[in-house]
Design a protein around this motif. Structure first.
Motif, PDB file in Angstrom:
ATOM      1  N   VAL A 665      41.362 -16.443  46.982  1.00 25.45           N
ATOM      2  CA  VAL A 665      41.520 -17.621  47.838  1.00 25.45           C
ATOM      3  C   VAL A 665      40.760 -18.809  47.268  1.00 25.45           C
ATOM      4  N   LEU A 666      39.543 -18.559  46.803  1.00 27.12           N
ATOM      5  CA  LEU A 666      38.748 -19.667  46.266  1.00 27.12           C
ATOM      6  C   LEU A 666      39.339 -20.186  44.964  1.00 27.12           C
ATOM      7  N   ALA A 667      39.924 -19.315  44.148  1.00 23.81           N
ATOM      8  CA  ALA A 667      40.581 -19.791  42.925  1.00 23.81           C
ATOM      9  C   ALA A 667      41.751 -20.707  43.271  1.00 23.81           C
ATOM     10  N   ARG A 668      42.528 -20.316  44.303  1.00 19.62           N
ATOM     11  CA  ARG A 668      43.648 -21.166  44.719  1.00 19.62           C
ATOM     12  C   ARG A 668      43.139 -22.490  45.281  1.00 19.62           C
ATOM     13  N   ALA A 669      41.968 -22.443  45.898  1.00 20.40           N
ATOM     14  CA  ALA A 669      41.391 -23.668  46.457  1.00 20.40           C
ATOM     15  C   ALA A 669      40.600 -24.441  45.412  1.00 20.40           C
ATOM     16  N   ARG A 670      40.604 -23.929  44.157  1.00 21.21           N
ATOM     17  CA  ARG A 670      39.928 -24.583  43.042  1.00 21.21           C
ATOM     18  C   ARG A 670      38.436 -24.777  43.331  1.00 21.21           C
ATOM     19  N   ARG A 671      37.798 -23.684  43.777  1.00 22.41           N
ATOM     20  CA  ARG A 671      36.380 -23.726  44.094  1.00 22.41           C
ATOM     21  C   ARG A 671      35.558 -23.116  42.972  1.00 22.41           C
ATOM     22  N   ALA A 672      34.392 -23.662  42.741  1.00 24.21           N
ATOM     23  CA  ALA A 672      33.528 -23.156  41.678  1.00 24.21           C
ATOM     24  C   ALA A 672      32.999 -21.761  41.990  1.00 24.21           C
ATOM     25  N   GLU A 673      32.917 -21.420  43.304  1.00 25.64           N
ATOM     26  CA  GLU A 673      32.354 -20.118  43.669  1.00 25.64           C
ATOM     27  C   GLU A 673      33.297 -18.959  43.396  1.00 25.64           C
ATOM     28  N   ALA A 674      34.524 -19.244  43.007  1.00 28.72           N
ATOM     29  CA  ALA A 674      35.528 -18.184  42.870  1.00 28.72           C
ATOM     30  C   ALA A 674      35.066 -17.089  41.917  1.00 28.72           C
ATOM     31  N   TRP A 675      34.467 -17.449  40.794  1.00 27.78           N
ATOM     32  CA  TRP A 675      34.128 -16.443  39.794  1.00 27.78           C
ATOM     33  C   TRP A 675      33.087 -15.460  40.304  1.00 27.78           C
ATOM     34  N   MET A 676      32.177 -15.917  41.149  1.00 29.60           N
ATOM     35  CA  MET A 676      31.159 -15.012  41.697  1.00 29.60           C
ATOM     36  C   MET A 676      31.831 -13.870  42.464  1.00 29.60           C
ATOM     37  N   PHE A 677      32.837 -14.186  43.257  1.00 31.40           N
ATOM     38  CA  PHE A 677      33.528 -13.155  44.023  1.00 31.40           C
ATOM     39  C   PHE A 677      34.434 -12.315  43.128  1.00 31.40           C
ATOM     40  N   CYS A 678      35.032 -12.933  42.116  1.00 32.12           N
ATOM     41  CA  CYS A 678      35.830 -12.166  41.168  1.00 32.12           C
ATOM     42  C   CYS A 678      34.964 -11.141  40.442  1.00 32.12           C
ATOM     43  N   GLN A 679      33.767 -11.561  40.075  1.00 29.92           N
ATOM     44  CA  GLN A 679      32.846 -10.622  39.422  1.00 29.92           C
ATOM     45  C   GLN A 679      32.496  -9.454  40.332  1.00 29.92           C
ATOM     46  N   GLU A 680      32.300  -9.735  41.625  1.00 32.04           N
ATOM     47  CA  GLU A 680      31.991  -8.660  42.561  1.00 32.04           C
ATOM     48  C   GLU A 680      33.152  -7.671  42.630  1.00 32.04           C
ATOM     49  N   ALA A 681      34.386  -8.195  42.637  1.00 36.01           N
ATOM     50  CA  ALA A 681      35.557  -7.321  42.663  1.00 36.01           C
ATOM     51  C   ALA A 681      35.644  -6.494  41.385  1.00 36.01           C
ATOM     52  N   LEU A 682      35.345  -7.109  40.254  1.00 36.20           N
ATOM     53  CA  LEU A 682      35.390  -6.394  38.980  1.00 36.20           C
ATOM     54  C   LEU A 682      34.324  -5.307  38.900  1.00 36.20           C
ATOM     55  N   ARG A 683      33.137  -5.604  39.380  1.00 32.43           N
ATOM     56  CA  ARG A 683      32.003  -4.694  39.203  1.00 32.43           C
ATOM     57  C   ARG A 683      31.805  -3.752  40.387  1.00 32.43           C
ATOM     58  N   GLY A 684      32.647  -3.867  41.422  1.00 25.51           N
ATOM     59  CA  GLY A 684      32.435  -3.105  42.648  1.00 25.51           C
ATOM     60  C   GLY A 684      32.186  -1.637  42.425  1.00 25.51           C
ATOM     61  N   ASP A 685      33.049  -0.984  41.624  1.00 20.39           N
ATOM     62  CA  ASP A 685      32.894   0.453  41.405  1.00 20.39           C
ATOM     63  C   ASP A 685      31.945   0.779  40.267  1.00 20.39           C
TER      64      ASP A 685
END
Length: 793
Positions: A665-685
């Motif tokens: 959602v943040l990537a679509r909204a062009r927000r700088a915070e998007a990568w922080m959440f993407c990293q959490e999704a990548l590193r979750g497991d």
């Protein structure tokens, strides 16, 4: 510590505390069955858990819990084929928790689906035994698996005893909080000898009566003897070791169940298959060829680095759980893969995050997973009738036959109390199934499925929503009451006697979408099929008029200029987030923390995971605005932006899916915070961010979702209205990658995102051209053509 290349996943050194996580992430499978990456010489205990799971193999048991009789259906931990232990003659069995481990390295080879293990055990007085093992669960023949073990004596000569076992004395005990439940799923375990080098085991599940047959062939440069003790079939060999000389033992197994097609008896099939299986080298060659074909269809060409390595690992586990072999099975999407026993192997809504990826690479697998849902449509219609509704009420948790498998009690580890569980009220799973039907048909062009099984599922899900909607005179709108949304923290109003919430925004908006899409499908059906479907389901014009009305008048609550998660959300108390963050290292499961304090999260504006913001995950900004407009609401960029900010501040991310959705959602909204959440999704497991849950099984939806993030999220790729839509929003951290998709019969449509440029190439074929919709133009690409779009800075 993890190291390795882009195509390996490696662990150096032995760490007992990390073993469960490593076992999950080093699981090997082929879509039919999978085996955790445990040490073959170790039995199940608090450190190790060598589980093996067959897709769709469930059993139901009843247990006494907290003074109540509780029934649970579990994916069964079948007999352990992996077991192989060894010791110097006259010495103790060598296991890493009792003997000094001088060196240990575990390497998961992603390209080949091969797990390699290298361990050096200290034997004292300068002597050591070096053990190298290679194992694979065969990707070409889904009923075979192989373990090769090489022993090398260092500094000594002597004899080594080796025992390889088929162990039927296993239980489901891999999740600590489930151990109060009965986990003894296997019964009638028998063993025997089929040939001088082959033993067998047969058993069945206690209530579902699934018969399991397993056979093992042991190959070594020494005579093989066998022994049968209770539920175990053991083969023994004595090896003579000389310094520096390597001796090899190969264990090849075959596994069948009575659910398999084209067999008469699973044990006979297993014995026959292992007897016909060639040697290690030939089996490996066929296995490598099968994996090569998979990678060609699914490959993601991404720059080196942590993100690329993790994405390949995620793709590897998706392919192991849902391979082309899945297309021949009656199975759903297990939320935790075939990697462990968390969630009891149940099917939730995770296909919502998995199928969009599969649709564009393995549409035949998507179709099979949707057929799993269609086969259980009658059960869903029965559930709706029991709830006093028409249509289909799909279960929040599903297993073998489609009945609701959601537990009615769950254990809070913080308080030790068993609490009522109302998550079966997440009726929005029906909308997820409808969304998957639509997305699959748009991507694949499978009109036959849409006009038959797909239309039937859409119709019954839409009928349920229309029958659930109650007209409110004071609002002049329809309302859906007594549900639970994706958040899961909130299952009731404070101090309410009954569970459920009113007008969950995600539920109502997706219900309106289902009704709208279903009306479109029915209108577009060829007349003979439309007439037959309406006659068979008893649908009449009055219902269709009601659907049209409800699809335009469902209530969506707002407060303070933002979309309310549900009616009354804005009236709840604000939580002192700083206080809880200071008191606890991890507040992802805030609900458990508050319950242990005698409080309830139902009192607060605090969400477990994305709920309202799920709408921004499913629908592009333009489509979401159109949906709200049809409902009579104006959703402008300002309102959506405020809504995103509002829930960002009030979400604890207690689900691995939450970071994924927020990053999208943040990537679509062009927000700088998007990568922080993407990293959490990548590193979750891989980092076990949920605090010990990875060892119980991977989170398949989150893994597939990260793949779809780079496939659709950052490219803005949509398949709708007979066209490919593209609206790229690359992140600086993920701005260069490429992949190929299958779209409506076009194999190998390539997309390449480079810094400042998007390229799309249609392969040469005799297919029709593809319409590509870009933000400010439409391009018609003929087979063999390439188009480049320069992206704004």
């Amino acid at each position: 510590m993890t190291a390795g290349t882009d195509w390996t996943w490696e662990y150096d050194g032995y760490e007992a505390a990390d073993e469960r996580l490593r076992e999950s992430l080093c699981t090997l499978g082929n879509g039919y069955f999978a085996t955790r990456g445990a040490f073959p010489e170790c039995v199940a205990d608090e450190v190790h858990y060598p589980g093996t799971y067959v897709a769709g193999c469930y059993n139901r048991l009843t247990s006494d819990v907290a003074g109540r009789r509780v029934e649970n259906e579990d994916m069964v931990n079948v007999p352990n084929w992996l077991s192989l232990r060894f010791r110097p003659v006259g010495g103790e069995w060598l296991v890493p928790d009792a003997v000094t481990v001088l060196d240990h390295r575990q390497v998961l080879h992603l390209a080949s689906g091969l797990l390699e293990r290298l361990t050096r055990y200290a034997l004292g007085e300068g002597r050591a035994l070096f053990v190298r093992q290679q194992r694979f669960v065969h990707m070409a023949d889904p009923h075979l698996a192989v373990l090769r073990t090489e022993f090398t004596a260092e500094g000594f000569a002597g004899a080594l005893n080796v025992e390889a076992t088929l162990d039927g004395e296993v239980t489901n005990s891999g999740v600590a909080r489930y151990r109060a439940l009965d986990g003894r799923h296997l019964t009638h375990v028998h063993t025997g000898t089929a040939a001088p080098d082959t033993v067998w085991l047969r058993c069945r599940t206690r209530t579902s009566d699934i018969r399991i047959g397993m056979a093992a062939r042991l190959t070594a440069d020494a005579p093989v003897a066998d022994r049968h003790e209770g539920p175990c079939a053991t083969q023994r060999v004595r090896l003579d070791l000389a310094p520096g000389r390597t001796v090899t033992v190969d264990k090849t197994i075959a596994l069948h169940t009575s659910r398999d097609p084209a067999i008469s008896d699973p044990l006979a099939a297993a014995i026959d298959r292992v007897g016909r299986a060639p040697g290690f080298d030939d089996l490996l060659e066929a296995h490598l060829t099968a994996w090569d074909r998979l990678w060609r269809r699914a490959a993601l060409d991404i720059a080196d680095g942590e993100a690329g390595s993790i994405l390949r690992l995620h793709l590897f586990h998706v392919l192991q759980t849902l391979s082309p072999h899945t297309a021949d099975l009656d199975v759903g999407v297990p939320a935790r893969g075939l990697h462990g026993e968390a969630y009891r192997g149940h099917v939730f809504w995770d296909e919502l995050f998995v199928l969009p990826y599969l649709n564009l690479h393995f549409p035949e697998v998507s179709r099979a997973l949707l057929r799993y849902r269609h086969r259980r449509l009658d059960e869903a219609c029965t559930a709706a009738l029991k709830a006093g509704r028409r249509g289909a009420l799909y279960p929040w948790q599903s297993g073998s036959d489609g009945r609701e498998e959601t537990q009615r009690l769950h254990l809070n580890p913080h308080s030790g109390r068993w609490l009522p569980d109302h998550s079966h009220l997440q009726y929005h799973v029906g909308s997820a199934i409808a969304y998957n039907v639509w997305q699959y048909c748009e991507a694949s062009g499978d009109a036959e499925f849409l006009h038959t099984k797909g239309a039937e599922m859409l119709l019954q899900i839409a009928r349920f929503w229309a029958d659930s909607a109650v007209y409110d005179e004071s609002l002049g709108r329809h309302r859906i009451r007594g549900v639970v949304g994706p958040d899961e923290y909130h299952d009731a109003y404070p101090d309410a006697k009954l569970p459920g919430l009113d007008d969950n925004a995600y539920t109502n908006v997706t219900a309106a979408w289902v009704l709208t899409r279903t009306l479109e499908v029915l209108q577009a059906l060829p007349e003979p099929r439309r007439r037959e479907l309406l006659e068979r389901t008893g649908l009449d014009g009055g219902e269709l008029e009601q659907w049209e009305d409800v699809s335009r008048t469902l209530h969506v609550p707002f407060h303070r200029g933002v979309i309310s998660q549900f009616e009354g959300y804005g009236d709840l108390a604000e939580l002192d987030w700083d206080r809880y963050r200071k008191r606890y290292d991890d507040i992802r499961r805030l609900d458990r923390i508050l319950e242990a304090e005698g409080d309830t999260v139902n009192r607060y504006q605090a969400s477990k995971q994305a709920d309202v913001l799920m709408l921004g995950y499913l629908f592009s900004p333009a489509e979401l605005q159109s949906l709200f407009s049809r409902l009579g609401y104006r959703l402008d960029e300002g309102t959506w932006s405020r809504t995103v900010d509002y829930y960002l501040d009030r979400t604890s991310h207690g689900s691995t899916l939450s970071g994924l959705v927020h990053g999208w959602v943040l990537a679509r909204a062009r927000r700088a915070e998007a990568w922080m959440f993407c990293q959490e999704a990548l590193r979750g497991d891989i980092a076990d961010l949920q605090g010990g849950t990875t060892g119980e099984g991977i989170h398949l939806g989150a893994m597939a979702g990260t793949l779809d993030l780079v496939q659709r999220g950052l490219t803005g790729l949509e398949t709708r209205s007979g066209a490919l839509w593209l609206d790229p929003v690359p992140l600086p951290e993920l701005s260069s990658y490429g992949f190929a998709v299958q779209y409506q019969g076009h194999w190998g449509v390539r997309l390449r995102l480079e810094r400042g440029r998007l390229e799309i190439a249609v392969p040469s074929s005799d297919r029709d051209p593809i319409d590509v919709r870009l933000p400010n133009r439409t391009v018609c690409l003929q087979p063999g053509e390439t188009y480049q779009l320069m992206l704004p800075d």
